[in-house]
Structure formats: structure tokens, C-alpha cells
Design a protein around this motif. Structure first.
Motif, PDB file in Angstrom:
ATOM      1  N   SER A   7       0.836  -1.205   0.000  1.00 27.17           N
ATOM      2  CA  SER A   7       0.000   0.000   0.000  1.00 27.17           C
ATOM      3  C   SER A   7       0.872   1.257   0.000  1.00 27.17           C
ATOM      4  N   SER A  11       0.999   4.117  -2.828  1.00 28.93           N
ATOM      5  CA  SER A  11       0.854   5.535  -2.492  1.00 28.93           C
ATOM      6  C   SER A  11       1.978   6.356  -3.131  1.00 28.93           C
ATOM      7  N   ARG A  15       0.749   8.967  -5.936  1.00 32.76           N
ATOM      8  CA  ARG A  15       0.784  10.344  -5.442  1.00 32.76           C
ATOM      9  C   ARG A  15       1.992  11.128  -5.918  1.00 32.76           C
ATOM     10  N   ASP A  58      -8.072   0.150   3.242  1.00 33.69           N
ATOM     11  CA  ASP A  58      -7.244   1.291   3.642  1.00 33.69           C
ATOM     12  C   ASP A  58      -8.034   2.201   4.581  1.00 33.69           C
ATOM     13  N   LYS A  60      -7.590   5.152   5.645  1.00 32.86           N
ATOM     14  CA  LYS A  60      -7.708   6.561   5.250  1.00 32.86           C
ATOM     15  C   LYS A  60      -8.371   6.734   3.892  1.00 32.86           C
ATOM     16  N   ARG A  62      -7.405   6.023   0.867  1.00 29.01           N
ATOM     17  CA  ARG A  62      -6.447   6.709   0.007  1.00 29.01           C
ATOM     18  C   ARG A  62      -6.713   6.527  -1.485  1.00 29.01           C
ATOM     19  N   TYR A  63      -7.379   5.429  -1.863  1.00 25.80           N
ATOM     20  CA  TYR A  63      -7.479   5.082  -3.277  1.00 25.80           C
ATOM     21  C   TYR A  63      -8.923   4.883  -3.720  1.00 25.80           C
ATOM     22  N   ALA A  74      -5.042   7.830  -6.443  1.00 28.02           N
ATOM     23  CA  ALA A  74      -4.994   8.297  -5.066  1.00 28.02           C
ATOM     24  C   ALA A  74      -6.033   9.404  -4.952  1.00 28.02           C
ATOM     25  N   ASN A  75      -6.748   9.434  -3.850  1.00 26.46           N
ATOM     26  CA  ASN A  75      -7.801  10.435  -3.670  1.00 26.46           C
ATOM     27  C   ASN A  75      -7.270  11.812  -3.324  1.00 26.46           C
ATOM     28  N   GLN A  76      -6.098  11.877  -2.732  1.00 23.45           N
ATOM     29  CA  GLN A  76      -5.517  13.160  -2.346  1.00 23.45           C
ATOM     30  C   GLN A  76      -4.054  12.973  -2.018  1.00 23.45           C
ATOM     31  N   GLY A  77      -3.390  14.073  -1.715  1.00 23.67           N
ATOM     32  CA  GLY A  77      -2.010  14.014  -1.264  1.00 23.67           C
ATOM     33  C   GLY A  77      -0.967  14.003  -2.362  1.00 23.67           C
TER      34      GLY A  77
END
Length: 177
Positions: A7, A11, A15, A58, A60, A62-63, A74-77
Motif C-alpha cells: 500500500s 501511495s 501520489r 485502507d 484513510k 487513500r485510493y 490516489a484520492n488526495q495528497g
């Protein structure tokens, strides 16, 4: 532990550095799932079931996959310029834009334009706009009449981290503070 390690690698790829496994992202951060799996599989084990488990578990979130699970992002970052699509959102009455003094003449003449980005970035409060503006030298803050813009047909989005986005801000909706 293996899922966590994988993971973290995903990321990094989605990202920050898709090129480390020889893939690229589109302007909205989407990567081809089969290319991602094939790229990661060159150095460690991964398959579709493992990728689905990583996305689903996940903590958070994230995906995200697209509907048919052929794309992932990735959703953010992101540290690179990708723009994750967001729902249209009605803005507050006033938003703010912080900039550096060196850009004021151009902004006063042309309004706020996205330049190399897809959107103009706006802040929900003056203090955040001041911090943003200070990144560009002596800060100058503009008050943006966002609800008036919205009522006139301009579209706004709010990112997960609270930044407001719109395509442009004409001079008539701005007031220099």
C-alpha cells in the motif's frame, strides 16, 4: 505487513512517482490498473485481488477505482499536478485569494486565471490566504464575492483538504484588501 508495504508503494506511485514503475497518470490522477499491477509485479508480488483488498481496507480511503476497476487513483495528497474530480459545491458568500505583490498588476487587469493549473485556488478564510500569499513574497489578499459568482453561473468545487477551486475569477468579483 505485506499489504501495508505494498500500500505504501502504491501511495508513492499514485501520489508522487508513477515513473518508478514506468507508468503515467492522466490529468485527474488515474492510472491503468493492469499497468500498475504489471509495474509493481516486476519487484514484488501483487495481483488484482490483493489490490482490491488494499483499496477496500485502507483506513484513510487513500485510493479509488473507477466503476469497472480498470483505473485507479490516489484520492488526495499528490505532490504532482493532478486534479481529482470533485462534486460541484455552492461556495460561501466570500472566499479569499492570497498572492504575492509581484502579481498584483496582472491580477488587477485580468482577474484570477489558472495559468499552468486547471483551476484558480481560493481559501475559505483570510488567514489561510495570507499564508498562501506569503509563499510568493509580500502577501496581497483579495476578497472574492463567491456567492455572486455562483449565482451568475460560475462553478465551484471544494477539495478534500478544503481548498476551493474555480476556472477563473473576473475582476468585477474581486476586492483587494
Amino acid at each position: 505487513m505485506e499489504l501495508t508495504k505494498t500500500s505504501r508503494f502504491i501511495s508513492l506511485i499514485l501520489r508522487h512517482k508513477p515513473e518508478i514503475i514506468g507508468i503515467s497518470l492522466d490529468e485527474h490522477g488515474w492510472a491503468c490498473v493492469s499497468e500498475l499491477i504489471n509495474g509493481i509485479a516486476k519487484t514484488q508480488y501483487i495481483d488484482m485481488a490483493m489490490l482490491e483488498k488494499i483499496v477496500a481496507t485502507d483506513n484513510k480511503q487513500r485510493y479509488s477505482f473507477n466503476e469497472d476497476k480498470t483505473l485507479i487513483r490516489a484520492n488526495q495528497g499528490h505532490s504532482m499536478p493532478v486534479y481529482v474530480e470533485m462534486p460541484l459545491t455552492k461556495p460561501p458568500v466570500i472566499l479569499y485569494h492570497g498572492t504575492g505583490e509581484k502579481y498584483v498588476a496582472s491580477i488587477d487587469e485580468q482577474g484570477l486565471l489558472p495559468n499552468s493549473r486547471l483551476y484558480v485556488h481560493l481559501s475559505g478564510d483570510e488567514s489561510t490566504a495570507k499564508v498562501v500569499g506569503a509563499r510568493h513574497g509580500k502577501p496581497v489578499i483579495y476578497e472574492i464575492h463567491a456567492s455572486e459568482m455562483f449565482n451568475d453561473g460560475y462553478v465551484f468545487y471544494q477539495s478534500v483538504n478544503g481548498v476551493w477551486l474555480t476556472k477563473s475569477v473576473p475582476v468585477k468579483y474581486m476586492k483587494k484588501l
